[in-house]
Design an enzyme around this catalytic site. Structure first.
Site, mmCIF file in Angstrom:
data_model
loop_
_atom_site.group_PDB
_atom_site.id
_atom_site.type_symbol
_atom_site.label_atom_id
_atom_site.label_comp_id
_atom_site.label_asym_id
_atom_site.label_seq_id
_atom_site.Cartn_x
_atom_site.Cartn_y
_atom_site.Cartn_z
ATOM 1 N N ASP A 199 -28.696 17.519 -44.371
ATOM 2 C CA ASP A 199 -28.370 18.938 -44.479
ATOM 3 C C ASP A 199 -29.618 19.673 -44.939
ATOM 4 O OD1 ASP A 199 -26.329 21.215 -44.666
ATOM 5 O OD2 ASP A 199 -27.262 21.248 -46.662
ATOM 6 N N HIS A 253 -38.477 8.091 -44.528
ATOM 7 C CA HIS A 253 -39.104 8.874 -43.460
ATOM 8 C C HIS A 253 -40.119 9.830 -44.080
ATOM 9 C CE1 HIS A 253 -39.264 11.626 -39.903
ATOM 10 N NE2 HIS A 253 -39.324 12.574 -40.826
ATOM 11 N N GLU A 257 -15.964 24.031 23.364
ATOM 12 C CA GLU A 257 -15.788 22.582 23.353
ATOM 13 C C GLU A 257 -15.856 21.958 24.742
ATOM 14 O OE1 GLU A 257 -11.743 24.658 23.078
ATOM 15 O OE2 GLU A 257 -13.760 24.876 22.229
ATOM 16 N N ARG A 286 -18.618 20.987 15.307
ATOM 17 C CA ARG A 286 -19.418 22.209 15.215
ATOM 18 C C ARG A 286 -20.090 22.237 13.844
ATOM 19 N NH1 ARG A 286 -15.430 26.763 17.974
ATOM 20 N NH2 ARG A 286 -14.407 25.337 19.419
ATOM 21 N N ASP A 335 -39.224 12.309 -33.105
ATOM 22 C CA ASP A 335 -39.908 13.128 -34.102
ATOM 23 C C ASP A 335 -41.415 13.169 -33.882
ATOM 24 O OD1 ASP A 335 -39.894 14.887 -36.185
ATOM 25 O OD2 ASP A 335 -39.962 13.351 -37.747
ATOM 26 N N LYS A 355 -35.622 11.511 -46.645
ATOM 27 C CA LYS A 355 -36.220 12.252 -45.532
ATOM 28 C C LYS A 355 -37.268 13.210 -46.082
ATOM 29 C CE LYS A 355 -34.906 15.303 -41.675
ATOM 30 N NZ LYS A 355 -35.798 14.680 -40.698
#
Length: 1192
Positions: A672, A764, A325, A371, A566, A734
């Protein structure tokens, strides 16, 4: 008493007549050191017109200091890295052989070695430091202590002399009429700098800490002797710089070095802040009196401890050398200490140097030194090693840099001190000096190795430091200093990825198509106006029920855009990246402001984002929400399977839905894979509890116009009744494969609308057969409220029908969508141009096919299964795979096919084609137990997905389970109902311990859904950073030599990267070096060449999830192995000792147990994380479940 008397005699003998050094003209000076201090010496000597000589070890042959000297010679060919710089006889021999007439020892190494100084003197070489007789006084810390006592300087109670044995130290602490007691501090007797220093707070710690201190002292200074002092708690560490020509001694004021860790100074200040003037004067006077009495000649430092409560001070030691130092003193006084040392060694007086009296030395302003080291504060300051990829220091007014081996391309080894450079800031006030140092460190860019800069910045901004009140306990008392903001080093990590591709080729899984062509992305027009109000605002103000009423009351046909989920799942294996989605988001918000929703999350996108794109799906969701505040977001939720492929504990599904809503999700399409109502109800309840819109989907299969099919109209009506009773907000049909023909659509939707007049209906489908638009028109006319479409350039084939076709077909009529063709045209252009960058993921399909009515493969699965078939060597048998899919469906009992049941069907189909099996073959061989079915098939028959319509086909189910020995391991109802709740907070705690970061709910749920995938994602982001910053072409394809890419890291933060070339294979390491330019600065990265055949030793890594696996905490060399296989250990017992940067670290046992494996030996060079020892827990406790078991 005898030792004390002897010391006093030696001290009295040591006092001598003051004298100047003999007059001589130094012509050639050697620095017997390395790194920064060697360079500092060379610069000082060169300014004095003195020729310079460097020495270097074999490990330092590429170090900067050897090239800064006029001459350089290797030493210590057969010595250790540190030993090379401690071999003073060889060093003097080299000096004599090369006409060196002076040697400067610097600091550390031989700087306090009296034998070295004597050898120089004996051979007529000027030793730039005190004479050997004086060096002996202060190099021997115990003799220096006696000199201080004789000079009337206060000292801390300590040993009379040096100690060499455990018994000597123990006796001093515990025995005698006035034992000093604990705590004590053990210090190296023949060196300083924090080496060989340990605090001992109890008798239990004495043996181990003493051994470590002695071992470090021997390594650093060549002498294992120590001395012991009473440990003063939380003092300030203040040192006085002195300079003497042998006749006159002046002080250059004091420095405050209180901010320390492991007794190593971190920040130094000159002059000190907040000390009373009378104390400052006492320190100066004591330092001058002590060194004058000893006949000191040279620069030196007298160190003191100051009690901030009483302002009493105690002598610690004299460092008879230049200090690390010293720069702060030079800056505030204007005195060049290193040059002064050399001139005094030539026999010059202080007056000749320009210092005629003490008054000639004045302080102007303040200086602070930091340092900069290659240490990681987050890992207990573990020294880091590696190659510096970028070195760009923060220079400027008021900043001084003293560097060593700090430059782009420098290799930081574990053998030496970890300091890269010293940054000294100066200003007229203490506060301004802090600000300058802060600015410099913030501006500094160091890449390739970790540094302590973040920690130092925390020190500099801390109120206690800024007030000048820091003590030696400052770091220990303020754990907040270790709280760092994440970020930075982003470009360096991305360079690692670019280099990985350049060396090893494509890494993106599924990128098997042609090379991505260069293309110009056609960006949508900028959006300046405020987003228009949409159904998102309806949901926010009226809730899910109000949202459903508004949808039902809407007069035209509403649209859901699936482009962001999708559509690219069906066409591009779900590989579209967040970067490209977000780019389209602002204009999408404008063009589709009146849409029902945007499907952009859940399903396969969650998995693929983490697993293959190395992106956080939650970050994607939040980024899109920020850009699209007016359109509801929609996701796929696989009921009890969440966004995974198996059943999860119920509380995991509830927590996931709650977290998703809080992150911006609105509409949850709950489905599901088998239309199993019990599984659906869990999703319905979880979404409802979270406050989301429950859009429950019935998976469409078969043909509802066929009254003889089990999937006839009554099947769908019955299921819809059950779902309405469960409290859904919207009913979805779906149609995963595109089986819903226009006539069937009319029949189904009409019947549903008649029975459920107030329930919104959302349809869909996939356009695989090319009839999707006709089906949607039939649905709309029959009373459907919304349909799923995709932007035209992302539609068709196995994707959704084209948005433009539906919009154009209904324009101007009572079912007008409200979407304008002109408005969506820019999105069509954008996605058409963007799709080019995903050429590697295109399936190769040229058209749709009505054969879907026969094989019933879902659109989202079609492209993925085609890729799987190709990877499995079945590309030429793809037609056979499609036929086998239909047969597999029959074998499974004609099931509803959507993830994950569709995967079961696909796995069985590929299994049949691979093994040349017909449906009859499968039945026959299953009955004989001669087939090993895919695990997904076995799990299906176990009931892991639920119970299919009509139950399981017999006797095939029994035969498969008997053959797999799973006949007694079946589910009788909803699988998740039999799973205990997951302890989410325990999982969080484990993750935080593993990764060292705070884990939020989003990361927690990623880990619960995909434990192994999440771990891989974290590893990838740790290594490569945020890959979403890369353009898609550069994410997929290796850069070509000469190619440039621009990276953006936020507003106004851009980086240009250019690949310059690839190096030859390094046979020893199996690596190649990639050369880049980053913003014009040269950078290089080494990567392992996976195709190279090299004998590279790869050490096993400690598995962070295994508590008994102890890994190396830092890079280093094994210096001691304390255990062997079969040894019993207790938590905390020392097992392996590592040495790095001359600092030793004891690696202790993590648990009580028996050592089952030792993976290292003495002398092994290790990297962080390398496995050291494996411990088998004593109680063999396996109660804590692994994260991977959560989804079981």
């Amino acid at each position: 008493m005898m030792r004390s008397t002897l010391l006093r005699r030696r001290a009295a003998t040591a006092r001598r007549t003051l004298a100047l050094a003999p007059r001589r003209q130094i012509k050639k000076l050697m620095a017997a050191n390395r790194g920064e201090i060697a360079i500092r010496i060379f610069r000082a000597a060169t300014e004095l017109d003195i020729r310079t000589v460097a020495i270097y070890s074999k490990e330092d042959k590429k170090s900067m200091h050897r090239y800064k000297a006029d001459e350089a010679y290797q030493v210590g060919t057969n010595a250790s890295p540190v030993g090379a710089y401690l071999g003073y006889e060889e060093i003097v021999k080299v000096a004599l052989e090369n006409d060196v007439d002076a040697i400067h020892p610097g600091y550390g190494f031989l700087s306090e070695n009296v034998h070295f100084a004597r050898l120089c003197e004996a051979n007529g070489i000027a030793f730039v430091g005190p004479e050997s007789s004086v060096l002996n006084k202060f190099g021997d810390k115990t003799l220096a202590r006696q000199l201080a006592i004789d000079a009337g300087v206060p000292v801390v109670p300590g040993t009379d002399g040096e100690c060499n044995t455990h018994e000597e130290v123990r006796s001093f602490i515990e025995d005698g009429p006035d034992p000093v007691g604990y705590p004590v501090i053990v210090k190296a007797a023949h060196g300083g700098g924090g080496r060989g220093m340990r605090v001992v707070r109890s008798a239990a710690e004495l043996e181990e800490n003493l051994a470590r201190a002695q071992s470090e002292a021997l390594t650093a200074f060549g002498n294992a002797a120590v001395f012991v002092e009473r440990y003063v708690e939380a003092p300030r560490h203040v040192e006085v710089q002195i300079l003497s020509d042998g006749e006159t001694t002046f002080h250059l004021y004091e420095r405050d070095c209180s901010v320390q860790r492991r007794f190593q100074k971190v920040v130094e200040i000159a002059p000190s802040v907040g000390l009373p003037e009378e104390l400052q004067k006492a320190l100066h006077d004591d330092a001058v009196r002590l060194t004058s009495a000893a006949g000191y000649r040279a620069a030196g430092t007298v160190e003191f401890l100051v009690d901030p409560q009483t302002w009493k001070h105690y002598f610690i030691e004299v460092n008879p050398r230049i200090q690390v130092e010293h720069t702060v003193t030079e800056v505030v006084t204007g005195v060049d200490l290193v040059q002064s040392q050399i001139r005094v060694a030539q026999g010059e007086t202080l007056a000749e140097i320009g210092l005629h009296s003490q008054d000639d030395i004045q302080v102007r302003g303040y200086a602070i030194q930091s340092r900069v080291t290659t240490e990681d504060p987050e890992e207990d300051f573990r020294p880091d090693v590696g190659r510096i990829q970028l070195w760009r220091p923060g220079e400027g007014f008021g900043i001084r840099m003293d560097g060593g081996n700090a430059f782009t391309g420098a290799v930081i080894s574990p053998h030496y001190d970890s300091m890269l450079t010293k940054v000294t800031a100066s200003a007229l006030t203490y506060e301004s000096a802090i600000d300058k140092l802060t600015r410099s460190l913030r501006e500094t860019r160091i890449r390739g190795v970790k540094t302590n800069i973040g920690f130092t910045l925390n020190v500099l901004k801390h109120p206690e430091f800024r007030a000048g009140r820091a003590t030696t306990a400052f770091i220990e008392d303020h754990p907040e200093l270790f709280e760092f903001a994440k970020g930075g080093d982003r470009a360096s990590k991305l360079l690692m990825y670019l280099a990985e591709l350049a060396v090893n080729g494509r890494k993106a899984v599924g990128a098997t198509g042609p090379t991505t062509p260069r293309y110009a992305q056609v960006l949508p027009p900028p959006v300046d106006e405020k987003p228009r109000i949409g159904f998102k605002q309806v949901l926010e103000t009226s809730g899910p029920e109000g949202f459903a009423k508004a949808v039902r009351a809407h007069k035209g046909l509403l649209l859901t855009d699936t482009t962001m989920r999708d559509a690219h799942q069906s066409l591009l294996a779900t590989r579209v990246r967040t970067k490209d989605l977000v780019t389209a988001a602002p204009y999408t918000s404008k063009a589709l402001h009146n849409a029902y929703s945007l499907e952009n999350w859940g399903g396969a996108t969650f998995d693929v984002a983490l697993r293959f794109l190395h992106e956080c799906p939650w970050a994607r969701l939040e980024a899109l929400r920020e850009e699209i505040p007016n359109v509801p977001f929609q996701m796929l939720l696989r009921g009890a399977n969440g966004v995974g492929y198996t059943s999860y504990p119920d509380n995991a599904i509830f927590k996931f839905c709650d977290t998703a809503v809080k992150s911006g999700m609105d509409v949850f399409r709950v489905f599901d894979s088998l239309n199993y109502v019990d599984n659906l109800r869990l999703g319905i309840d979880a979404v409802g509890a979270a406050g989301g819109v429950v859009e429950c989907a019935i998976g469409y299969s078969g043909d509802c116009t066929d009254d003889n099919s089990k999937y006839n109209l009554e099947y769908y009506l019955t299921l819809a009744r059950q779902l309405q009773e469960s409290g859904i907000h919207v009913l979805a049909i779906k149609d995963m494969a595109g089986l819903l023909k226009p006539a069937a659509a009319t029949k189904l939707i009409t019947a549903l609308r008649d029975e459920f007049p107030d329930l919104p209906i959302h349809v869909h489908t996939h356009d695989t057969a090319g009839t999707g638009v006709a089906t949607y028109l039939a649905c709309a006319n029959a009373g459907a409220d919304a349909v799923d479409v995709a932007i035209d350039s992302m539609s068709g084939l196995t994707s959704q029908p084209a948005m433009g076709a539906v919009v154009g077909s209904l324009a101007g009529g009572h079912l007008d969508t409200g979407v304008q063709l002109d408005d969506i045209a820019p999105l069509i252009d954008y996605w058409e141009s963007t799709r080019v960058s995903y050429a590697a993921f295109e399936s190769g399909q040229k058209s749709g096919s009505a054969e879907v009515y026969a094989h019933e493969i879902p659109g989202g699965q079609y492209t993925n299964m085609l890729f799987q078939a190709t990877q499995n060597g079945l590309a030429e048998q793809w037609p056979a795979v499609k036929r086998a899919y239909a047969e597999a469906n029959d074998l499974l009992g004609d099931i509803v096919k959507v993830t994950p049941s569709s995967k079961t069907c696909g796995d069985l189909a590929q299994f049949m084609v691979t093994n040349g099996l017909s449906a009859d073959d499968v039945r026959e061989k299953a009955s004989s137990g001669s087939l090993n079915f895919p695990s997904s098939v076995v799990e299906f028959f176990q009931g892991a997905l639920g119970i299919p319509v009509g139950g399981f086909p017999e006797p095939l189910r029994t035969d498969v389970l008997r053959g797999a020995k799973k006949l007694d391991e079946t589910f009788t109802g909803r699988p998740g109902a039999e799973l205990p709740d997951v302890d989410l907070e325990a999982v969080r705690t484990t993750l935080e311990a593993t990764h060292g970061i705070e884990i939020d709910d989003k990361q927690l749920m990623s880990a619960v859904m995909y434990p192994k995938v999440f771990e891989d994602f974290m590893a990838a982001t740790t290594e490569f950073g945020d890959l979403s910053a890369l353009p898609t072409r550069n994410f997929v394809e290796p850069m070509e030599v000469g190619e440039e890419v621009d990276l953006s890291f936020g507003q106004g933060v851009n980086v240009n990267v250019k690949l310059i070339g690839l190096g030859d294979l390094d046979e020893a390491t199996g690596t190649r070096e990639c050369f880049f330019e980053v913003n014009g600065f040269p950078r290089s990265v080494k990567r392992l060449d996976e195709t190279a055949s090299s004998n590279v030793v790869v050490r096993p890594k400690a598995d962070s999830s295994q508590i008994g696996a102890v890994g190396a905490p830092m890079p280093g060399v094994v210096v001691d192995v304390k255990v062997a296989v079969g040894d019993s250990v207790s938590a905390g017992d020392p097992m392996v000792v590592l040495s790095a940067m001359k600092m030793e670290t004891v690696c202790a046992a993590s648990i009580d147990g028996v050592v089952s494996g030792v993976s290292v030996a003495m002398g092994d060079a290790l990297q962080p994380g390398d496995l050291l020892v494996t411990i088998k827990e004593s109680n063999n406790n396996e109660a804590d479940a692994e994260p991977e078991a959560l989804a079981a």
